[in-house]
Design a protein around this motif. Structure first.
Motif, PDB file in Angstrom:
ATOM      1  N   LYS A 342      -1.714   3.814  -1.159  1.00 40.57           N
ATOM      2  CA  LYS A 342      -3.058   3.569  -0.646  1.00 40.57           C
ATOM      3  C   LYS A 342      -3.668   2.258  -1.110  1.00 40.57           C
ATOM      4  O   LYS A 342      -4.574   1.729  -0.460  1.00 40.57           O
ATOM      5  CB  LYS A 342      -3.979   4.736  -1.004  1.00 40.57           C
ATOM      6  N   ASP A 343      -3.191   1.710  -2.213  1.00 42.29           N
ATOM      7  CA  ASP A 343      -3.763   0.457  -2.724  1.00 42.29           C
ATOM      8  C   ASP A 343      -3.058  -0.778  -2.167  1.00 42.29           C
ATOM      9  O   ASP A 343      -3.376  -1.899  -2.569  1.00 42.29           O
ATOM     10  CB  ASP A 343      -3.704   0.434  -4.256  1.00 42.29           C
ATOM     11  N   ASN A 349       2.953  -1.863   2.957  1.00 43.14           N
ATOM     12  CA  ASN A 349       3.470  -0.503   3.082  1.00 43.14           C
ATOM     13  C   ASN A 349       4.672  -0.468   4.013  1.00 43.14           C
ATOM     14  O   ASN A 349       5.646   0.241   3.757  1.00 43.14           O
ATOM     15  CB  ASN A 349       2.374   0.432   3.593  1.00 43.14           C
ATOM     16  N   LEU A 350       4.616  -1.232   5.096  1.00 43.64           N
ATOM     17  CA  LEU A 350       5.726  -1.245   6.040  1.00 43.64           C
ATOM     18  C   LEU A 350       6.958  -1.920   5.432  1.00 43.64           C
ATOM     19  O   LEU A 350       8.089  -1.495   5.676  1.00 43.64           O
ATOM     20  CB  LEU A 350       5.309  -1.961   7.323  1.00 43.64           C
ATOM     21  N   ASP A 388      -3.466  -6.794   7.290  1.00 48.03           N
ATOM     22  CA  ASP A 388      -3.787  -6.999   5.879  1.00 48.03           C
ATOM     23  C   ASP A 388      -4.778  -5.960   5.344  1.00 48.03           C
ATOM     24  O   ASP A 388      -5.051  -5.920   4.149  1.00 48.03           O
ATOM     25  CB  ASP A 388      -4.362  -8.400   5.660  1.00 48.03           C
ATOM     26  N   ASN A 389      -5.324  -5.116   6.241  1.00 52.58           N
ATOM     27  CA  ASN A 389      -6.204  -4.036   5.780  1.00 52.58           C
ATOM     28  C   ASN A 389      -5.398  -3.008   4.994  1.00 52.58           C
ATOM     29  O   ASN A 389      -4.179  -2.882   5.156  1.00 52.58           O
ATOM     30  CB  ASN A 389      -6.870  -3.344   6.973  1.00 52.58           C
TER      31      ASN A 389
END
Length: 505
Positions: A342-343, A349-350, A388-389
């Motif tokens: 989550k951070d 993440n991908l 980038d979110n």
């Protein structure tokens, strides 16, 4: 009318999340709120719960206009929101979580733990949940955490309960219990807003429906007046035909073999082969050892005995990184606890599996990261404004698409997918099914762990049915029907666990 939301519009910066939406719920009604991921369902419900404020629009409860809805005011009005992403504190006990923020005090001003424990035990018994109120939430399985959230909503006086994907982590038996509770609540005058992507559940439990699409109101009515095809067409704005999911027999030689796998206390003597281009489903009921087996196949859970070979070579299962490098990827269940970081951003993440398995440069190239993201975005249709979110800025379904993309990027020979369509809407599920079939057509081999028979039937060449940690049956494609699956998943056969291809008419 219990609830009326009129002309609700919500902007997040330049993005219009809701556009003049009307939504009503009557007394003693179970109302299904339908929509694909990103349709605006969660935004509308968060406005009702007071977590965010609308740009414009009005809310009426029992005919009274509510000024400046807040979380506190929403609770005072008897509105309770059971979120898809659980809001429990793992380091607290069950009873502490149930009363968090609304603790009971003694006359002397101290916490009345005795009364809170007693009331917790009472509400847990009401929903047939055999949990000690003093148990740490961190020690509970995901399905039990979900039921604790439901117990929390029932603990205090409520007149309207919002349930956002409440059955995602539940077993079939637990879903039956939940639906019995919902019917009982309705009989006692409560109303429920039920959000789900599972059509059979919506048709079974709900009286009315409202459909949102792209932030706009599409339709409302009674479930008895429509069928699943009509509901699906309303959701996606087009017709989805299952016949488009054509199963091709493209299986080749055996490339993956599990031999006598045992993990003491979970599963025993599990053996099977997997061919190139084959989609193998593994199913069963709660407590069958499926989840633990999926972890063991990826090296995330230690085996007591047994071995796995890939392309004729035995895998070293003590290192997940080595398993990945050998050509195995895994999409685990429960993305919140097992997949998303989550951070980190959507982009990171991908890319993280690629960084671990294939990246061999000193620095990370942002250009390559963006190319990786755009390439996978086209494949899985991730809906995002800015990669980038943080990943938590995405809806649950789009988070899952990021996780699927994470593993597709490795171009593995074998993909293990544990409940890959969890929290994904009907349109996106269809795309995932097409993706699974396409991967098989390209010669990839897939092991899909799922408890949903319609899903299994759409994608599987063969199905293993587990019962109490053993393989109870292996069903070929022409033997694959819901009666057979349930027969062996419940252990109804008298011949025991021979693991052979069997057929029950």
């Amino acid at each position: 009318m219990l609830l009326e939301m009129k002309g609700i519009t919500k902007f997040f910066g330049p993005v219009k999340a809701l556009d003049n939406v009307d939504f009503t719920v009557a007394d003693s009604e179970i109302h299904g709120l339908l929509g694909e991921n990103g349709a605006g369902k969660s935004t509308l419900m968060n406005i009702l719960a007071g977590a965010i404020h609308p740009t414009q629009g009005e809310i009426f409860i029992d005919g009274n206009r509510i000024e400046e809805m807040s979380i506190t005011k929403s609770n005072e009005l008897g509105i309770r929101f059971i979120h898809q992403e659980l809001n429990l504190v793992n380091d607290l006990t069950v009873f502490e979580n149930l009363f968090l923020g609304q603790e009971l005090l003694t006359k002397g001003g101290f916490l009345d733990k005795k009364q809170m424990i007693a009331r917790s035990a009472e509400v847990l018994k009401r929903i047939k949940l055999d949990i000690d109120p003093l148990t740490l939430v961190d020690d509970l399985e995901a399905s039990r955490k979900q039921l604790v959230e439901i117990a929390k909503a029932l603990l205090f006086e409520s007149k309207l309960i919002i349930m956002d994907e409440p059955t995602t982590a539940l077993t079939n038996k637990e879903i039956e219990i939940l639906f019995d509770i919902m019917r009982s609540l309705k009989d006692h005058g409560l109303s429920i807003i039920f959000i789900s992507h599972k059509m059979p559940e919506l048709f079974e439990i709900c009286d009315k429906y409202t459909v949102l699409r792209d932030g706009q109101f599409i339709d409302s009515g009674y479930f008895k007046d429509i069928d699943e095809q009509k509901a699906t067409n309303l959701l996606v704005g087009r017709s989805i035909v299952d016949s488009q999911l054509v199963k091709e027999d493209v299986r080749g030689d055996v490339i993956f073999t599990a031999q006598s796998l045992t993990c003491k206390g979970y599963f025993e003597n599990v053996s099977f082969d997997l061919r190139k281009g084959e989609v193998l489903a593994i199913t069963g009921l709660h407590g069958d050892g499926r989840s633990e087996l999926s972890e063991a196949l990826f090296g995330a859970r230690a085996l007591t005995s047994g071995s796995i070979t890939l392309h004729g070579k035995e895998l070293k299962l003590h290192s997940i990184r080595q398993v990945m490098k050998a050509g195995i990827g895994m999409i685990p269940r429960n993305r919140k606890e097992r997949s998303i970081i989550k951070d980190l951003s959507i982009l990171n993440n991908l890319s993280i599996a690629y960084f671990i398995s294939k990246h061999n440069k000193v620095f990370i190239s942002r250009k390559e990261e963006l190319e990786r993201f755009r390439r996978n975005q086209k494949i899985t249709d991730i809906k995002v404004d800015d990669p980038d979110n943080y990943i938590t800025s995405l809806s649950g379904g789009n988070q899952q698409k990021v996780i699927v993309s994470r593993w597709l990027e490795l171009d593995s020979d074998v993909y293990i997918m544990d409940n890959p369509t969890q929290g994904i809407d009907v349109g996106a599920k269809f795309e995932i099914y097409k993706l699974i079939n396409e991967l098989a057509r390209r010669g990839k081999s897939l092991i899909i762990f799922s408890a949903e028979f319609p899903e299994i039937y759409k994608i599987a060449d063969r199905c293993i049915v587990m019962y109490k940690g053993h393989i109870n049956a292996q069903l070929n494609r022409d033997e694959l029907n819901e009666v057979n699956v349930m027969y062996y998943a419940t252990g109804s056969n008298s011949e025991g666990f021979n693991g052979k291809s069997v057929k029950k008419d």
